[in-house]
Design a protein around this motif. Structure first.
Motif, mmCIF file in Angstrom:
data_model
loop_
_atom_site.group_PDB
_atom_site.id
_atom_site.type_symbol
_atom_site.label_atom_id
_atom_site.label_comp_id
_atom_site.label_asym_id
_atom_site.label_seq_id
_atom_site.Cartn_x
_atom_site.Cartn_y
_atom_site.Cartn_z
ATOM 1 N N THR A 1 0.820 -1.221 0.000
ATOM 2 C CA THR A 1 0.000 0.000 0.000
ATOM 3 C C THR A 1 0.850 1.266 0.000
ATOM 4 O O THR A 1 0.348 2.356 0.228
ATOM 5 N N THR A 2 2.151 1.139 -0.266
ATOM 6 C CA THR A 2 3.065 2.285 -0.264
ATOM 7 C C THR A 2 2.606 3.357 -1.243
ATOM 8 O O THR A 2 2.275 3.065 -2.392
ATOM 9 N N ARG A 3 2.617 4.585 -0.790
ATOM 10 C CA ARG A 3 2.363 5.744 -1.649
ATOM 11 C C ARG A 3 3.728 6.276 -2.094
ATOM 12 O O ARG A 3 4.702 6.193 -1.351
ATOM 13 N N LEU A 4 3.792 6.845 -3.279
ATOM 14 C CA LEU A 4 5.078 7.244 -3.840
ATOM 15 C C LEU A 4 5.510 8.661 -3.504
ATOM 16 O O LEU A 4 6.656 9.004 -3.712
ATOM 17 N N GLY A 5 4.639 9.488 -3.019
ATOM 18 C CA GLY A 5 5.015 10.879 -2.765
ATOM 19 C C GLY A 5 5.020 11.675 -4.056
ATOM 20 O O GLY A 5 4.498 11.244 -5.084
ATOM 21 N N SER A 6 5.641 12.844 -4.011
ATOM 22 C CA SER A 6 5.669 13.707 -5.197
ATOM 23 C C SER A 6 6.542 13.081 -6.289
ATOM 24 O O SER A 6 7.415 12.249 -6.010
ATOM 25 N N PHE A 7 6.331 13.515 -7.522
ATOM 26 C CA PHE A 7 7.106 13.004 -8.652
ATOM 27 C C PHE A 7 8.595 13.257 -8.446
ATOM 28 O O PHE A 7 9.426 12.361 -8.627
ATOM 29 N N ALA A 8 8.964 14.476 -8.060
ATOM 30 C CA ALA A 8 10.381 14.823 -7.877
ATOM 31 C C ALA A 8 11.017 13.964 -6.782
ATOM 32 O O ALA A 8 12.135 13.458 -6.952
ATOM 33 N N VAL B 1 12.562 4.165 -16.706
ATOM 34 C CA VAL B 1 11.688 3.111 -16.173
ATOM 35 C C VAL B 1 10.928 3.664 -14.966
ATOM 36 O O VAL B 1 9.713 3.471 -14.839
ATOM 37 N N GLY B 2 11.622 4.364 -14.086
ATOM 38 C CA GLY B 2 10.968 4.969 -12.925
ATOM 39 C C GLY B 2 9.941 6.011 -13.315
ATOM 40 O O GLY B 2 8.858 6.086 -12.722
ATOM 41 N N VAL B 3 10.262 6.803 -14.331
ATOM 42 C CA VAL B 3 9.315 7.809 -14.824
ATOM 43 C C VAL B 3 8.057 7.118 -15.346
ATOM 44 O O VAL B 3 6.941 7.619 -15.158
ATOM 45 N N ALA B 4 8.209 5.950 -15.958
ATOM 46 C CA ALA B 4 7.045 5.189 -16.433
ATOM 47 C C ALA B 4 6.288 4.545 -15.271
ATOM 48 O O ALA B 4 5.059 4.461 -15.303
ATOM 49 N N VAL B 5 7.006 4.095 -14.254
ATOM 50 C CA VAL B 5 6.366 3.460 -13.098
ATOM 51 C C VAL B 5 5.479 4.452 -12.361
ATOM 52 O O VAL B 5 4.368 4.113 -11.942
ATOM 53 N N PHE C 1 10.001 10.980 -5.745
ATOM 54 C CA PHE C 1 10.069 9.607 -6.220
ATOM 55 C C PHE C 1 11.238 9.411 -7.178
ATOM 56 O O PHE C 1 11.999 8.447 -7.052
ATOM 57 N N VAL C 2 11.399 10.318 -8.136
ATOM 58 C CA VAL C 2 12.483 10.165 -9.115
ATOM 59 C C VAL C 2 13.840 10.217 -8.417
ATOM 60 O O VAL C 2 14.740 9.423 -8.730
ATOM 61 N N ALA C 3 14.001 11.132 -7.454
ATOM 62 C CA ALA C 3 15.268 11.213 -6.723
ATOM 63 C C ALA C 3 15.556 9.909 -5.980
ATOM 64 O O ALA C 3 16.686 9.389 -6.021
ATOM 65 N N VAL C 4 14.548 9.365 -5.333
ATOM 66 C CA VAL C 4 14.730 8.110 -4.606
ATOM 67 C C VAL C 4 14.964 6.964 -5.589
ATOM 68 O O VAL C 4 15.825 6.113 -5.378
ATOM 69 N N TRP C 5 14.206 6.940 -6.681
ATOM 70 C CA TRP C 5 14.340 5.873 -7.684
ATOM 71 C C TRP C 5 15.749 5.862 -8.287
ATOM 72 O O TRP C 5 16.357 4.796 -8.405
ATOM 73 N N VAL C 6 16.257 7.023 -8.662
ATOM 74 C CA VAL C 6 17.596 7.083 -9.270
ATOM 75 C C VAL C 6 18.645 6.595 -8.271
ATOM 76 O O VAL C 6 19.537 5.813 -8.633
ATOM 77 N N SER C 7 18.530 7.015 -7.024
ATOM 78 C CA SER C 7 19.475 6.552 -5.994
ATOM 79 C C SER C 7 19.374 5.043 -5.819
ATOM 80 O O SER C 7 20.391 4.342 -5.715
ATOM 81 N N MET C 8 18.148 4.545 -5.791
ATOM 82 C CA MET C 8 17.916 3.116 -5.622
ATOM 83 C C MET C 8 18.480 2.335 -6.811
ATOM 84 O O MET C 8 19.143 1.308 -6.637
ATOM 85 N N MET C 9 18.253 2.807 -8.027
ATOM 86 C CA MET C 9 18.760 2.108 -9.204
ATOM 87 C C MET C 9 20.281 2.137 -9.246
ATOM 88 O O MET C 9 20.912 1.142 -9.614
ATOM 89 N N ALA C 10 20.882 3.248 -8.865
ATOM 90 C CA ALA C 10 22.345 3.318 -8.826
ATOM 91 C C ALA C 10 22.886 2.285 -7.840
ATOM 92 O O ALA C 10 23.821 1.534 -8.157
ATOM 93 N N ALA C 11 22.289 2.224 -6.659
ATOM 94 C CA ALA C 11 22.754 1.269 -5.644
ATOM 95 C C ALA C 11 22.515 -0.172 -6.068
ATOM 96 O O ALA C 11 23.351 -1.050 -5.814
#
Length: 188
Positions: free
Chosen positions: A9-16, A65-69, A18-28
């Motif tokens: 049930t996680t909510r993603l928060g704002s687009f900016a 991919v994150g932008v599409a998610v 989410f993208v910042a977290v997604w990019v960090s997560m994908m890098a790691a």
């Protein structure tokens, strides 16, 4: 991240955000397994200066991919999450997965090409992460290890078949007994 890991049930928060977290997560998650390809590319081109562009364009593919998610994501219940996990397990057995995995391990011309092959190879595992809990550090860690192993080790039925079956089994367990899966915080 406080309050971000709410299971399915996680909510993603704002687009900016989410993208910042997604990019960090994908890098790691993705860069450790990309190291051999980065080194092959640097050796093949003879230019160490090409490495940052290769890595940046590889991460740009995962960013897309994150932008599409983001606009497609909807919090799931346990049945839908289990179905996605089952589909991810079935994908592990497909010729398409094997094709992308093989190509993700070969020499490539660019970070974009490498990224596209690796997205094709890891899309089932990424969808599994999105379905289970997109912001869960334990699930990120499990998926990161699976991605790393699949990038570094050649495909072998002795490893890949039990992995695919285990993923399908996890999906079935989530569907029939979601409370028995640790760390899943499911809404039913």
């Amino acid at each position: 991240m406080n309050g971000m890991d709410m299971g399915v049930t996680t909510r993603l928060g704002s687009f900016a955000f989410f993208v910042a977290v997604w990019v960090s997560m994908m890098a790691a998650m993705m860069l450790p397994g990309a190291a051999p390809a980065v080194l092959r590319h640097a050796h093949a081109t003879g230019r160490v200066r090409a490495v940052p562009f290769f890595v940046g364009s590889y991460l740009a593919v995962w960013t897309l991919v994150g932008v599409a998610v983001y606009p497609l994501y909807r919090p799931l219940g346990s049945f839908a999450a289990g179905a996605v996990v089952i589909a991810a397990g079935v994908y592990e057995f497909t010729p398409l997965k094997r094709h992308f995995r093989r190509r993700c391990r070969e020499s490539v011309r660019s970070g974009v090409e490498f990224g596209l092959y690796c997205v094709g190879s890891g899309i089932g595992l990424m969808l599994m992460l999105v379905a289970l809990s997109i912001m869960s550090v334990p699930w990120m860690s499990v998926i990161a290890v699976l991605v790393l192993v699949q990038k570094l080790l050649p495909a072998k039925a002795v490893i890949d078949v039990p992995l695919g079956l285990a993923i399908v089994g996890l999906g079935i367990l989530i569907v029939i007994a979601p409370s028995s899966v640790p760390g899943l915080m499911l809404s039913m």
